[in-house]
Every structure is written in C-alpha cells, then in structure tokens.
Design an enzyme around this catalytic site. Sequence first.
Site, PDB file in Angstrom:
ATOM      1  CB  SER A 184     -28.971  19.112  33.793  1.00  0.00           C
ATOM      2  OG  SER A 184     -29.389  20.343  33.234  1.00  0.00           O
ATOM      3  CG  HIS A 220     -25.982  23.392  35.690  1.00  0.00           C
ATOM      4  ND1 HIS A 220     -27.084  22.919  36.378  1.00  0.00           N
ATOM      5  CD2 HIS A 220     -25.956  22.701  34.517  1.00  0.00           C
ATOM      6  CE1 HIS A 220     -27.702  22.003  35.648  1.00  0.00           C
ATOM      7  NE2 HIS A 220     -27.031  21.846  34.524  1.00  0.00           N
TER       8      HIS A 220
END
Length: 277
Positions: free
Chosen positions: A140, A253
């Site tokens: 991330s 994600h």
Amino acid sequence: MVRCFKLEGKGELFVLNGKIISKERFPSPHPNIHLYSVTYLSQGLYVKGLLAEPKDGEVYDGFLYLRGGIKNVGKVRPARIIQFAAQGFIVFAPFYRGNQGGEGDEDFAGEDRFDAIAGFKLLEQHPRVKKEHIHIFGFSRGGIMALWTAIECRTAASLVTWGGVSDMFLTYEERIDMRRMMKRVIGGAPAKYPERYEYRTPLSAMGDLCLPVLIIHGVLDKNVSVEHAYRLQKALQLGNNQVESWYFAEFTHYFPPAMNRKVVEDLTDWMKRHVEK
C-alpha cells in the site's frame, strides 16, 4: 533536532542512520522466531520498529517490510512480520517517525522515507544478514516508500510492491476520503503545491533503479487503484528495468487468507531465485 555522534579517533561528526539504540524482546507467536522492539537512528531521530530473527543463529537474507497507512491505520502487525520471517528471512519493519513512541512527525513519503532507508542500513549492519541479499517489500503506502528506498540503496537484491502506491497525484485524485489528511500532512493540495507531490512521486526516477522488481496488485482494488501498478510498470519498462507483474482480476486491496499465504510463499521464492542468479 539532529543528533550527531562523534566516532572514536575520527574527529568528525557522523549521523549514524540505521544504528540500533535499543533492542528489547517482544512477545512472539512463533516458537522458532524471536521478535524485538527496536529503537534506531534516522536523520538523528529516535525511530521505532519491529525486528524478527529466527532463533537458530544462522545467517539469512534480509527483508525490509514497509507498512502501509499512516499513524494507527495500517500499523505493523507482529503476525505479518512472523509470516515473512518464517520463509527464511531476518525481517525489519520500521514504524516510521512519530509512531509508537518514535520521535518526529510522519509525513507520507516525504522526509519519513529516510526511516525506510535507515531501516535498510540497519539490516546491512546486522551480523546475521547477508549484506548483498537484502530485499525490499512495500504494501500500500509502503510501495512508494519501497521505491524511494531502492533508488537510494543500490545494493538491494530485489523489490516487491503489493497493492502499492506509486503516484501521489493519483492518490489525491482518487482517495477523496484522504484529501484532508494529505493536505494537513503535505501542506496543501497538488494544485497549490505540485512540487511537494512531485517530491513524493518516484516514477520519473525509475531509470535509476538497477534491481529486479515484482508488482502485485488486485485489479478490483479501491484503496490503491491498479492504475498505480500500470503506471509503475510502464515507468520501469521505459527505464529498461527487469519487471514482473502479478495481477489478480478477482481481488481487492486485501486478498483472502489462503491466497494471501500462497502469494507470500510465491513472492519470497521469487526473491530467493533472483539472488541465486
């Protein structure tokens, strides 16, 4: 505030980035891996991090784990660090400045990138780490930290970015929910301070990389869109870098637990294969 330390017999002042100031045992969920809470130096600041070492005393590849999020969002989780250490690595995960008792203020891939770079140097100085076999991993927001670290640390063996940010302009555009935080931390919006977002975006520097890169991304990711991965891949290819991409059409994600474990095994195997070449 920058602390300088005088080295015996040198007569000069040095900032000892990566030097461990303290190392204290931390509860480990794995019977064969020790965890330590570490305080280390970065630009003269006392910064905190988590270190994982297999108990056997052997020498291992190093693994720099660069977390995502900011402040209490995306904190380093001991179980995640253990997961990578169990694949045969000594793992260090910086918390970044201003977190969990560390000095300074986190600033989202600005000056706090030097906490990641100092973390790499910490692994270089570790007596049980193979100096030419230190890998960089970013998840991330950690993806952009990993890119800057690889640009600075030319001896890195490989780089993996998983769901990683690569373009801070794009993050501001896509993540409306993060704009207030970004304006507070960075000082304003891209329209007002484009140079501050350019400073944090490494895509134009991809020609400076000289190591194999693996990009992992879920195509359905709404936290960090897959466009970040596409832009990074294009920039790496333009810079004639060795790049491999694993795109997962069905994932966001966060990958399901079983697939997450499989990808961890696969990416760590990928790292080891590239140092064996």
